[in-house]
Design an enzyme around this catalytic site. Structure first.
Site, PDB file in Angstrom:
ATOM      1  N   LYS A 192       4.792  -9.068   2.484  1.00 56.84           N
ATOM      2  CA  LYS A 192       3.904  -8.821   1.349  1.00 56.84           C
ATOM      3  C   LYS A 192       3.569  -7.338   1.280  1.00 56.84           C
ATOM      4  CE  LYS A 192      -0.360  -8.588   0.588  1.00 56.84           C
ATOM      5  NZ  LYS A 192      -0.291  -7.623  -0.530  1.00 56.84           N
ATOM      6  N   GLY A 230      -3.155  -2.113   8.143  1.00 57.48           N
ATOM      7  CA  GLY A 230      -4.147  -1.922   7.091  1.00 57.48           C
ATOM      8  C   GLY A 230      -5.486  -1.560   7.684  1.00 57.48           C
ATOM      9  N   GLY A 266      -7.964  -6.393   9.260  1.00 59.33           N
ATOM     10  CA  GLY A 266      -7.200  -6.709  10.472  1.00 59.33           C
ATOM     11  C   GLY A 266      -7.947  -7.666  11.391  1.00 59.33           C
ATOM     12  N   GLU A 280      -1.799  -2.830  13.314  1.00 59.67           N
ATOM     13  CA  GLU A 280      -1.822  -1.359  13.239  1.00 59.67           C
ATOM     14  C   GLU A 280      -2.954  -1.014  12.278  1.00 59.67           C
ATOM     15  OE1 GLU A 280      -0.095   0.447  15.135  1.00 59.67           O
ATOM     16  OE2 GLU A 280       1.743  -0.660  15.588  1.00 59.67           O
ATOM     17  N   CYS A 318      -2.560   6.903   8.911  1.00 63.05           N
ATOM     18  CA  CYS A 318      -3.385   6.428  10.024  1.00 63.05           C
ATOM     19  C   CYS A 318      -3.353   7.407  11.184  1.00 63.05           C
ATOM     20  CB  CYS A 318      -2.928   5.043  10.471  1.00 63.05           C
ATOM     21  SG  CYS A 318      -1.161   4.903  10.661  1.00 63.05           S
ATOM     22  N   GLU A 347     -12.985   6.761   9.124  1.00 66.03           N
ATOM     23  CA  GLU A 347     -11.691   7.142   8.569  1.00 66.03           C
ATOM     24  C   GLU A 347     -11.859   7.462   7.086  1.00 66.03           C
ATOM     25  OE1 GLU A 347      -8.554   4.107   8.258  1.00 66.03           O
ATOM     26  OE2 GLU A 347      -7.185   5.608   9.081  1.00 66.03           O
TER      27      GLU A 347
HETATM   28  O1  TXE Z   1      -6.458  -1.946   3.044  1.00 66.18           O
HETATM   29  P1  TXE Z   1      -6.440  -3.505   3.270  1.00 66.18           P
HETATM   30  P2  TXE Z   1      -6.651  -1.157   1.655  1.00 66.18           P
HETATM   31  C1  TXE Z   1      -7.794   1.892   5.536  1.00 66.18           C
HETATM   32  C2  TXE Z   1      -8.117   3.154   4.797  1.00 66.18           C
HETATM   33  C3  TXE Z   1      -8.229   2.662   3.384  1.00 66.18           C
HETATM   34  C4  TXE Z   1      -8.857   1.308   3.594  1.00 66.18           C
HETATM   35  C5  TXE Z   1      -8.633   0.305   2.516  1.00 66.18           C
HETATM   36  O2  TXE Z   1      -9.313   3.697   5.254  1.00 66.18           O
HETATM   37  O3  TXE Z   1      -9.013   3.465   2.588  1.00 66.18           O
HETATM   38  O4  TXE Z   1      -8.255   0.844   4.776  1.00 66.18           O
HETATM   39  O5  TXE Z   1      -7.246   0.197   2.187  1.00 66.18           O
HETATM   40  C6  TXE Z   1      -3.565  -7.116   2.541  1.00 66.18           C
HETATM   41  N1  TXE Z   1      -5.577 -11.459   4.436  1.00 66.18           N
HETATM   42  N2  TXE Z   1      -6.367   1.751   5.742  1.00 66.18           N
HETATM   43  O6  TXE Z   1      -7.659  -1.772   0.762  1.00 66.18           O
HETATM   44  O7  TXE Z   1      -7.343  -4.176   2.319  1.00 66.18           O
HETATM   45  C7  TXE Z   1      -3.497  -6.173   1.368  1.00 66.18           C
HETATM   46  O8  TXE Z   1      -3.048  -6.835   0.211  1.00 66.18           O
HETATM   47  C8  TXE Z   1      -4.358 -10.930   4.619  1.00 66.18           C
HETATM   48  C9  TXE Z   1      -5.899   2.272   6.959  1.00 66.18           C
HETATM   49  O9  TXE Z   1      -5.316  -1.039   1.082  1.00 66.18           O
HETATM   50  O10 TXE Z   1      -6.622  -3.706   4.734  1.00 66.18           O
HETATM   51  C10 TXE Z   1      -2.509  -5.140   1.868  1.00 66.18           C
HETATM   52  O11 TXE Z   1      -1.179  -5.616   1.734  1.00 66.18           O
HETATM   53  N3  TXE Z   1      -3.974  -9.776   4.055  1.00 66.18           N
HETATM   54  C11 TXE Z   1      -4.518   1.888   7.289  1.00 66.18           C
HETATM   55  C12 TXE Z   1      -2.876  -5.008   3.348  1.00 66.18           C
HETATM   56  O12 TXE Z   1      -3.551  -6.247   3.674  1.00 66.18           O
HETATM   57  C13 TXE Z   1      -4.860  -9.106   3.288  1.00 66.18           C
HETATM   58  C14 TXE Z   1      -3.573   1.661   6.155  1.00 66.18           C
HETATM   59  C15 TXE Z   1      -3.805  -3.838   3.673  1.00 66.18           C
HETATM   60  O13 TXE Z   1      -4.943  -3.921   2.846  1.00 66.18           O
HETATM   61  C16 TXE Z   1      -6.157  -9.623   3.066  1.00 66.18           C
HETATM   62  C17 TXE Z   1      -4.213   1.121   4.978  1.00 66.18           C
HETATM   63  C18 TXE Z   1      -6.509 -10.842   3.685  1.00 66.18           C
HETATM   64  N4  TXE Z   1      -7.720 -11.384   3.553  1.00 66.18           N
HETATM   65  C19 TXE Z   1      -5.562   1.186   4.807  1.00 66.18           C
HETATM   66  N5  TXE Z   1      -6.816  -8.741   2.274  1.00 66.18           N
HETATM   67  C20 TXE Z   1      -3.954   2.898   8.237  1.00 66.18           C
HETATM   68  N6  TXE Z   1      -4.820   3.557   8.995  1.00 66.18           N
HETATM   69  O14 TXE Z   1      -2.756   3.079   8.275  1.00 66.18           O
HETATM   70  C21 TXE Z   1      -5.969  -7.727   2.013  1.00 66.18           C
HETATM   71  N7  TXE Z   1      -4.777  -7.944   2.604  1.00 66.18           N
END
Ligand code: TXE
Length: 453
Positions: free
Chosen positions: A154, A207, A212, A229, A263, A354
């Site tokens: 996804k 994410g 997570g 991660e 990240c 972050e």
């Molecule tokens: O992350 P999400 P977002 C951090 C960074 C950013 C913040 C929000 O600070 O501003 O997170 O980003 C899926 N069950 N990082 O909103 O929501 C979602 O569809 C299962 C740091 O994008 O965590 C996407 O595919 N999955 C990080 C993925 O999870 C779910 C990288 C990440 O989304 C879900 C990204 C659920 N309940 C964001 N809800 C890094 N440090 O690399 C959402 N998703």
């Protein structure tokens, strides 16, 4: 099937509509993956290796197309996007060796022969964020497929286009239909279904730490292994005995690459107090010279942020910040944000949370012990760098900082041949490196009795 609109972050304009899968469609993708996996795991090891190499060649042949798509969908500068697309092909090539090399062990026992096997889990669920759509996807896909699994993937809602194209390339290259299913739509529907569905036997999530934790809790209820991660607040530690010109020249790239949406971004610059003024003096021209602009232009160092909402979040960190200096960014409809350097105290929000944007917090330190203490004064533990000409100090500090990935006199974090992942709130488990395919297997132990009856 309903759909959602994908936006170009450099202009705010719509690019195209992408299907929004519901639970039924997610289940159908998982069912196709279950079927494809049985066929895939039964192939000869060399046939799986050859198929992965053909997939790598197809991605290599489409690298420019994938790079252009990432410029459009994610606003990554074209040079970075080209690196990401060829990285996908390299990761597939690297793990294409594993079908023929994932050997078990023969363990000495009494009365027979004991052998271990690395059995694939079956179907792996991979949940990808928007910041590095191609690399993060392939870090799980390549070793999972190499180990004999199928993958349901996804992508993030904001950035699904390269993942969709990579899924097509797999089939065009001759990989079995259904083996790599790309399911687009919302995380709380599709990602959640991966966590709950009994046929998805392992989940890889990249994410935010908050989501997570929920994913890990759901996997615990289903007794399902999970790799996480998550976020980072990594330090770049500059000692007075460093080659200061070299260290400071590398600072903008360490935190402003991908507009800070990384990240591994070194978002805290810890500077020994005796060289603090000199470092800031060298840093200002390096930051104002960082070119923010059209990501399709090869001269741009940095494109826009990913969305209007994310730009608001990043901007909110500057409300109470002590700004030292800023670079510049274009005006216009894109989600632009000028690189910013802030003078901070270790406990400030900007030094602890972050930001995920082009904002650097500079903090002075006194001595080696103080530097290690400050670097570890965060819930995160993903990456970090230290700059010194003193070898003993480099070893001591590298051993003292609680992070999964560190570099000395460099900011390199990611190589497909070395392990990557975080300590503390930055994650669980490791990706990449020589052992990644094994992480997508379960060990089976078989004893063959040889005594005559
Ligand atoms: O992350 P999400 P977002 C951090 C960074 C950013 C913040 C929000 O600070 O501003 O997170 O980003 C899926 N069950 N990082 O909103 O929501 C979602 O569809 C299962 C740091 O994008 O965590 C996407 O595919 N999955 C990080 C993925 O999870 C779910 C990288 C990440 O989304 C879900 C990204 C659920 N309940 C964001 N809800 C890094 N440090 O690399 C959402 N998703």
């Amino acid at each position: 099937m309903s759909a959602f609109t994908v936006i170009n972050p450099s202009t705010g304009a719509a690019i195209r509509e992408v299907p929004r899968a519901d639970v039924g469609q997610t289940d159908a993708a998982i069912a196709r993956a279950v079927k494809a996996q049985r066929h895939w795991a039964a192939l000869a090891p060399v046939a799986r290796a050859d198929a992965l190499r053909a997939f790598a060649r197809a991605v290599g042949g489409a690298a420019e197309e994938l790079a252009q798509l990432e410029v459009l969908n994610s606003g990554h500068p074209i040079g970075a996007a080209r690196w990401e697309a060829s990285h996908v092909a390299q990761v597939l090539n690297y793990y294409s060796a594993d079908p023929e090399r994932l050997s078990g062990r023969q363990i000495p026992v009494a009365g027979g022969i004991d052998i271990t096997f690395h059995d694939p889990y079956g179907v792996i669920g991979v949940i990808v964020p928007w910041n590095f759509p191609m690399p993060i996807a392939i870090w799980a896909v390549a070793p999972a497929l190499a180990a004999g699994n199928a993958v349901v993937l996804k992508p993030a809602e904001l950035t699904p286009l390269t993942a969709l194209r990579i899924g097509e390339l797999a089939v065009e290259a001759g990989m079995p239909e259904g083996l790599l299913e790309i399911v687009t739509g919302s995380g709380s529907v599709i990602g959640q279904r991966f966590v709950e569905h009994p046929d998805v036997r392992k989940v890889v999530f990249t994410g935010s730490t908050a989501v997570g934790i929920e994913v890990a809790a759901g996997c615990a209820r289903a007794l399902k292994p999970v790799t996480l991660e998550l976020g980072g607040k990594s330090s770049n530690i500059v000692f007075a005995d460093a080659d200061l010109e070299r260290a400071v020249a590398a600072v903008p790239g360490s935190v402003f690459d991908n507009a800070g949406q990384d990240c591994c971004a070194r978002s805290r610059l810890l500077v020994q107090r005796s060289v603090y003024d000199r470092v800031l003096e060298l840093l200002e021209p390096a930051v104002t010279g960082w070119r923010v602009g059209d990501p399709a232009d090869a001269d741009s160092d940095m494109g826009p942020l990913i969305s209007a909402g994310h730009r608001d979040t990043v901007a909110s960190f500057l409300d109470d910040a002590n700004i030292a200096f800023r670079g510049s960014a274009p005006e216009g409809d894109g989600f632009w944000f000028a690189p910013t350097v802030v003078l901070a105290e270790p406990s400030d929000r900007i030094a602890q949370q972050e930001v995920f944007g082009p904002v650097l917090a500079v903090i002075p330190f006194e001595d080696e012990a103080d530097a290690i203490r400050l670097a570890n004064d965060t819930v995160y533990g993903l990456a970090g760098s230290l700059w010194t000409e003193n070898l003993g100090r480099a070893v001591r500090v590298a051993r003292g900082v609680q992070s999964g990935v560190l570099s000395v006199n460099s900011h390199a974090s990611v190589r497909y041949s070395t392990p990557f992942g975080g300590m503390k709130a930055s994650g669980l488990g490791r990706e990449l490196g020589p052992d990644a395919a094994e992480h997508f297997t379960e060990t089976k132990n078989v004893f063959f009795a040889t005594d005559e009856h």
